[in-house]
Write a protein that holds these residues in place. Structure first.
Motif, PDB file in Angstrom:
ATOM      1  N   ARG A  66      18.467  54.179  12.690  1.00 22.86           N
ATOM      2  CA  ARG A  66      18.357  53.235  13.667  1.00 22.86           C
ATOM      3  C   ARG A  66      16.817  52.832  14.136  1.00 22.86           C
ATOM      4  N   GLN A  69      15.779  50.493  11.501  1.00 26.15           N
ATOM      5  CA  GLN A  69      16.296  49.135  11.676  1.00 26.15           C
ATOM      6  C   GLN A  69      15.709  48.519  12.841  1.00 26.15           C
ATOM      7  N   LYS A  70      15.544  49.218  13.805  1.00 27.80           N
ATOM      8  CA  LYS A  70      14.935  48.603  14.992  1.00 27.80           C
ATOM      9  C   LYS A  70      13.604  47.784  14.790  1.00 27.80           C
ATOM     10  N   GLN A  72      12.621  46.541  12.001  1.00 27.08           N
ATOM     11  CA  GLN A  72      12.619  45.497  11.107  1.00 27.08           C
ATOM     12  C   GLN A  72      13.466  44.323  11.628  1.00 27.08           C
ATOM     13  N   GLU A  73      14.031  44.670  12.966  1.00 28.26           N
ATOM     14  CA  GLU A  73      14.458  43.540  13.945  1.00 28.26           C
ATOM     15  C   GLU A  73      13.420  42.317  14.165  1.00 28.26           C
ATOM     16  N   ASN A  74      13.838  41.118  13.717  1.00 28.43           N
ATOM     17  CA  ASN A  74      12.856  40.219  14.328  1.00 28.43           C
ATOM     18  C   ASN A  74      13.845  38.868  14.822  1.00 28.43           C
ATOM     19  N   TYR A  75      13.384  38.652  16.175  1.00 25.08           N
ATOM     20  CA  TYR A  75      14.112  37.829  16.922  1.00 25.08           C
ATOM     21  C   TYR A  75      13.185  36.643  16.804  1.00 25.08           C
ATOM     22  N   ASN A  80       7.040  39.910  19.322  1.00 24.87           N
ATOM     23  CA  ASN A  80       7.055  41.272  18.891  1.00 24.87           C
ATOM     24  C   ASN A  80       5.829  41.943  18.937  1.00 24.87           C
TER      25      ASN A  80
END
Length: 80
Positions: A66, A69-70, A72-75, A80
């Motif tokens: 997790r 994964q967090k 690597q999250e790109n909004y 960021n």
């Protein structure tokens, strides 16, 4: 004005640390009681110690995945 999340974060860490310390003490006593008990068969001792150890490994793996994964999250619309 600070967000509500930032003001509760230290309390979450303190609560988590207290919970972890309690679980370590309780788990340590549980392991000590199982190892010192003379009327428990060897295979049952191994099983009683392996089950929580396996759960800890699964939890650590899930938390690690997790966290990765967090990161690597790109909004698209959020800095960021």
């Amino acid at each position: 004005m600070a967000s509500p999340e930032s003001t509760s974060r230290p309390w979450l860490w303190i609560g988590g640390a207290i919970l972890a310390a309690g679980l370590l003490v309780l788990g340590g006593y549980w392991v000590y009681a199982i190892v010192r008990a003379e009327d428990i068969p060897f295979l049952l001792r191994v099983a009683l110690l392996a089950i929580p150890a396996g759960l800890v490994v699964f939890l650590a793996a899930a938390l690690r995945d997790r966290i990765i994964q967090k990161k690597q999250e790109n909004y698209l619309e959020v800095d960021n």
